[in-house]
Design a protein around this motif. Structure first.
Motif, short mmCIF file in Angstrom:
data_model
loop_
_atom_site.label_atom_id
_atom_site.label_comp_id
_atom_site.label_asym_id
_atom_site.label_seq_id
_atom_site.Cartn_x
_atom_site.Cartn_y
_atom_site.Cartn_z
N UNK A 54 0.64 -1.14 -0.08
CA UNK A 54 -0.10 0.04 -0.02
C UNK A 54 0.90 1.37 -0.07
N UNK A 55 1.88 1.21 0.86
CA UNK A 55 3.03 2.35 0.73
C UNK A 55 3.40 2.56 -0.60
N UNK A 56 3.83 1.59 -1.18
CA UNK A 56 4.39 1.52 -2.59
C UNK A 56 3.37 2.21 -3.62
N UNK A 57 2.21 1.85 -3.36
CA UNK A 57 1.26 2.35 -4.59
C UNK A 57 0.86 3.93 -4.08
N UNK A 58 0.86 4.39 -2.87
CA UNK A 58 0.86 5.76 -2.68
C UNK A 58 2.12 6.43 -3.19
N UNK A 59 3.32 5.93 -3.10
CA UNK A 59 4.58 6.53 -3.60
C UNK A 59 4.44 6.64 -5.19
N UNK A 60 3.77 5.70 -6.01
CA UNK A 60 3.55 5.66 -7.28
C UNK A 60 2.53 6.89 -7.75
N UNK A 61 1.42 6.89 -7.18
CA UNK A 61 0.42 7.83 -7.32
C UNK A 61 0.91 9.31 -6.84
N UNK A 62 1.79 9.47 -6.01
CA UNK A 62 2.34 10.79 -5.65
C UNK A 62 3.36 11.20 -6.77
N UNK A 63 3.89 10.49 -7.46
CA UNK A 63 5.08 10.89 -8.69
C UNK A 63 4.46 11.25 -9.77
N UNK A 64 3.08 11.05 -9.95
CA UNK A 64 2.39 11.26 -11.11
C UNK A 64 2.56 12.78 -11.55
N UNK A 65 2.23 13.58 -10.39
CA UNK A 65 2.20 15.02 -10.84
C UNK A 65 3.67 15.58 -11.23
N UNK A 66 4.51 15.13 -10.28
CA UNK A 66 5.97 15.49 -10.54
C UNK A 66 6.63 14.87 -11.92
N UNK A 67 6.14 13.80 -12.32
CA UNK A 67 6.77 13.36 -13.81
C UNK A 67 6.17 14.10 -14.73
N UNK A 68 4.43 14.72 -14.55
CA UNK A 68 3.99 15.31 -15.49
C UNK A 68 4.57 16.74 -15.67
N UNK A 69 5.15 17.31 -14.63
CA UNK A 69 5.46 18.58 -14.91
C UNK A 69 6.83 18.61 -15.44
N UNK A 70 7.66 17.38 -15.05
CA UNK A 70 8.97 17.32 -15.76
C UNK A 70 8.97 16.91 -17.18
N UNK A 71 7.79 16.15 -17.53
CA UNK A 71 7.80 16.03 -19.22
C UNK A 71 7.26 17.38 -19.60
#
Length: 321
Positions: free
Chosen positions: A140-157
């Motif tokens: 569950x912790x791993x899942x929230x890590x992945x979800x939390x990185x979506x915005x940061x990855x979008x901004x980098x792209x």
């Protein structure tokens, strides 16, 4: 004579203002360092006992401590850069901003996980150990890590694909000065609303469910009452997180429309009240409410000056702490 008086008054004012600024900076940074020490002792306490590393409640608590500590360090770095008017390299600023966003969102989503764990403990006590296993908790912790990185990855792209506004190699590091395109604001608003509405729904749902179960005769009233207080603490933490977002927006407006000293005073206040205290006081209160943890924490916080460590670390997983 009057001109000499005005001249001397001006000199005194110019001397006092930097002194006030240095004092406020020292108090803000020293407060942050003290709370970092408290968080570090709490993390150290969790590492000293195997039971704290196996129970889902303490795994999630440790996860909250780590990310609140990292959030605090990141906020401190950005605060010092703002106070000292430091210009940093563009790539360094990008890393700081996207990391701060991801850390902030992990902390927010972790509140939902902690509330769900208390919900399972009170509403499904017989299945609690089966549902909240060590592996499932870490998954569950791993899942929230992945979800939390979506915005940061979008901004980098977006930054590397279509953003051509940042041509300077060094700049003042803040979201307003760095992310200038309208798409960044839309992404920020969309993800912030999505995360906060989701976490708020989970916390209110778990609070209402625990309150409903507490009215039944088969429930441990004391544990349910304590669990409800814990969920309310998470709701308070969520409110402080929301307040810190609004404060960030207000700060940016003040920096644009007021003088440097006024904006600096506002920044000192906001940093202490909405950045330091929420990241430190809530975990501290949460930890001290747990009898098994608080006894050991106090022992290590005082450098083991007590004659012996007689703490009872027996953990009742269905207790409401």
């Amino acid at each position: 004579m009057m001109s000499m008086f005005n001249y001397s008054t001006s000199n005194i004012t110019q001397t006092v203002q930097p002194l006030h600024q240095d004092l406020k900076t020292f108090l803000s940074v020293s407060s942050c360092v003290i709370f970092l020490y408290v968080n570090r002792v709490m993390i150290f306490t969790l590492k000293k006992k195997t039971v704290f590393q196996e129970a889902s409640r303490y795994i999630l608590f440790g996860h909250m401590l780590w990310f609140d500590t990292l959030n605090l360090v990141m906020s401190l770095v950005l605060f010092v850069c703002a106070v000292c008017r430091l210009f940093v390299m563009k790539i360094v600023c990008l890393v700081l901003l996207v990391a701060a966003t991801a850390l902030y969102q992990v902390s927010t989503l972790n509140l939902a996980l902690m509330s769900l764990e208390r919900y399972v403990a009170i509403c499904f006590p017989l299945r609690h150990a089966e549902i909240t296993t060590y592996g499932r908790t870490n998954m569950a912790i791993g899942v929230i890590w992945m979800i939390s990185c979506i915005q940061s990855l979008s901004e980098i792209i977006v930054f590397y694909s279509i953003d051509t506004t940042n041509i300077a190699l060094n700049l003042f590091c803040s979201r307003t000065t760095f992310f200038r395109l309208q798409i960044y604001k839309k992404l920020d608003i969309a993800f912030t609303c999505m995360f906060f509405m989701s976490v708020c729904f989970v916390i209110i749902f778990t609070y209402a469910s625990i309150a409903a179960v507490a009215k039944t005769a088969a429930c441990d009233k004391k544990s349910a009452k304590k669990a409800n207080k814990t969920v309310l603490l998470h709701l308070t933490q969520l409110g402080l997180c929301a307040a810190s977002i609004l404060v960030g927006v207000i700060q940016e407006v003040i920096f644009v429309y007021t003088d440097y000293m006024t904006s600096l005073n506002v920044m000192y206040f906001c940093f202490v009240v909405f950045m330091i205290f929420p990241r430190c006081l809530s975990p501290l209160i949460y930890g001290l409410r747990d009898q098994a943890f608080s006894c050991l924490f106090k022992y290590y916080f005082t450098f083991g000056f007590r004659r012996k460590n007689s703490c009872n670390t027996e953990i009742h997983l269905v207790s409401g702490g």
